[in-house]
Design an enzyme around this catalytic site. Sequence first.
Site, mmCIF file in Angstrom:
data_model
loop_
_atom_site.group_PDB
_atom_site.id
_atom_site.type_symbol
_atom_site.label_atom_id
_atom_site.label_comp_id
_atom_site.label_asym_id
_atom_site.label_seq_id
_atom_site.Cartn_x
_atom_site.Cartn_y
_atom_site.Cartn_z
ATOM 1 N N HIS A 125 1.246 2.206 -10.041
ATOM 2 C CA HIS A 125 0.204 2.537 -9.058
ATOM 3 C C HIS A 125 -1.084 1.851 -9.503
ATOM 4 O O HIS A 125 -1.446 1.889 -10.683
ATOM 5 C CB HIS A 125 -0.062 4.042 -9.038
ATOM 6 N N HIS A 136 7.546 1.278 -10.591
ATOM 7 C CA HIS A 136 6.368 0.946 -9.793
ATOM 8 C C HIS A 136 5.133 1.331 -10.589
ATOM 9 O O HIS A 136 5.088 2.367 -11.229
ATOM 10 C CB HIS A 136 6.362 1.641 -8.432
ATOM 11 N N ASN A 189 4.781 6.462 -13.404
ATOM 12 C CA ASN A 189 5.501 7.694 -13.717
ATOM 13 C C ASN A 189 6.945 7.350 -13.993
ATOM 14 O O ASN A 189 7.553 6.563 -13.269
ATOM 15 C CB ASN A 189 5.447 8.657 -12.524
ATOM 16 N N GLU A 239 9.069 10.071 -8.386
ATOM 17 C CA GLU A 239 9.752 10.376 -7.118
ATOM 18 C C GLU A 239 10.726 9.277 -6.733
ATOM 19 O O GLU A 239 11.767 9.550 -6.143
ATOM 20 C CB GLU A 239 8.715 10.513 -5.987
ATOM 21 N N VAL A 240 10.340 8.045 -6.969
ATOM 22 C CA VAL A 240 11.168 6.910 -6.537
ATOM 23 C C VAL A 240 11.699 6.199 -7.782
ATOM 24 O O VAL A 240 10.906 5.692 -8.593
ATOM 25 C CB VAL A 240 10.355 5.929 -5.661
ATOM 26 N N ARG A 276 0.837 -1.206 0.000
ATOM 27 C CA ARG A 276 0.000 0.000 0.000
ATOM 28 C C ARG A 276 0.872 1.257 0.000
ATOM 29 O O ARG A 276 1.889 1.309 0.703
ATOM 30 C CB ARG A 276 -0.946 -0.002 1.199
ATOM 31 N N ASP A 277 0.420 2.246 -0.800
ATOM 32 C CA ASP A 277 1.129 3.524 -0.844
ATOM 33 C C ASP A 277 1.000 4.206 0.514
ATOM 34 O O ASP A 277 -0.060 4.198 1.135
ATOM 35 C CB ASP A 277 0.539 4.413 -1.945
ATOM 36 N N ILE A 278 2.097 4.796 0.966
ATOM 37 C CA ILE A 278 2.134 5.429 2.287
ATOM 38 C C ILE A 278 1.285 6.707 2.326
ATOM 39 O O ILE A 278 0.886 7.160 3.397
ATOM 40 C CB ILE A 278 3.606 5.721 2.678
HETATM 41 P P1 AMP Z 1 5.959 8.378 -8.061
HETATM 42 O O1 AMP Z 1 5.727 9.850 -8.152
HETATM 43 O O2 AMP Z 1 5.177 7.619 -9.096
HETATM 44 O O3 AMP Z 1 7.438 8.030 -8.079
HETATM 45 O O4 AMP Z 1 5.333 7.931 -6.694
HETATM 46 C C1 AMP Z 1 6.039 7.397 -5.607
HETATM 47 C C2 AMP Z 1 5.021 6.936 -4.604
HETATM 48 O O5 AMP Z 1 5.690 6.225 -3.588
HETATM 49 C C3 AMP Z 1 4.224 8.062 -3.931
HETATM 50 O O6 AMP Z 1 2.824 7.848 -4.183
HETATM 51 C C4 AMP Z 1 4.585 7.897 -2.440
HETATM 52 O O7 AMP Z 1 3.490 8.183 -1.601
HETATM 53 C C5 AMP Z 1 5.008 6.447 -2.378
HETATM 54 N N1 AMP Z 1 5.912 6.099 -1.290
HETATM 55 C C6 AMP Z 1 7.064 6.744 -0.931
HETATM 56 N N2 AMP Z 1 7.642 6.124 0.102
HETATM 57 C C7 AMP Z 1 6.869 5.048 0.403
HETATM 58 C C8 AMP Z 1 6.937 4.005 1.370
HETATM 59 N N3 AMP Z 1 7.943 3.934 2.262
HETATM 60 N N4 AMP Z 1 5.954 3.081 1.406
HETATM 61 C C9 AMP Z 1 4.923 3.143 0.522
HETATM 62 N N5 AMP Z 1 4.813 4.103 -0.424
HETATM 63 C C10 AMP Z 1 5.755 5.041 -0.481
#
Ligand code: AMP
Length: 121
Positions: A106, A104, A91, A99-100, A32-34
């Site tokens: 969603h 991934h 993304n 961001e990460v 689950r997304d945080i």
């Molecule tokens: P993106 O902009 O597609 O890279 O989204 C990265 C997603 O990772 C965001 O929706 C964040 O809320 C989610 N996220 C970041 N850190 C964590 C975590 N530790 N556990 C779960 N989701 C996370």
Amino acid sequence: MGYDDQNIFAKILRGEIPCDKVFESEHALAFRDINPLAPVHVLVIPKGAYVSMDDFSANASDAEIADYIRALGTVARELDLQESGYRILANHGRDAHQEVPHLHIHLFGKRDMKGMLPKQA
Ligand code: AMP
């Protein structure tokens, strides 16, 4: 762009950071997304070190790709989203505001998601 093994999803995969796991297979993990944007907001990631879909599709094995795509569908079914519907989104890079830097997808569900993208200014 090379893979940064200090990214937060790499740490989750190594067990250094906890996650709210909903599904795991040989090559995929879903949690689950945080910061959820919908009642169901799950991230489905490959276990391998891939930054993006273009990286994954070029460099992952057929077994990894098959397992990952099957994992996405399994999660949608297990969370009972086939009837009400769901959206999948990934993304990558600057324009998409990734961001990460670990691939991934969603998976959103249990809300009305209306339009595809906000209209361009
Ligand atoms: P993106 O902009 O597609 O890279 O989204 C990265 C997603 O990772 C965001 O929706 C964040 O809320 C989610 N996220 C970041 N850190 C964590 C975590 N530790 N556990 C779960 N989701 C996370």
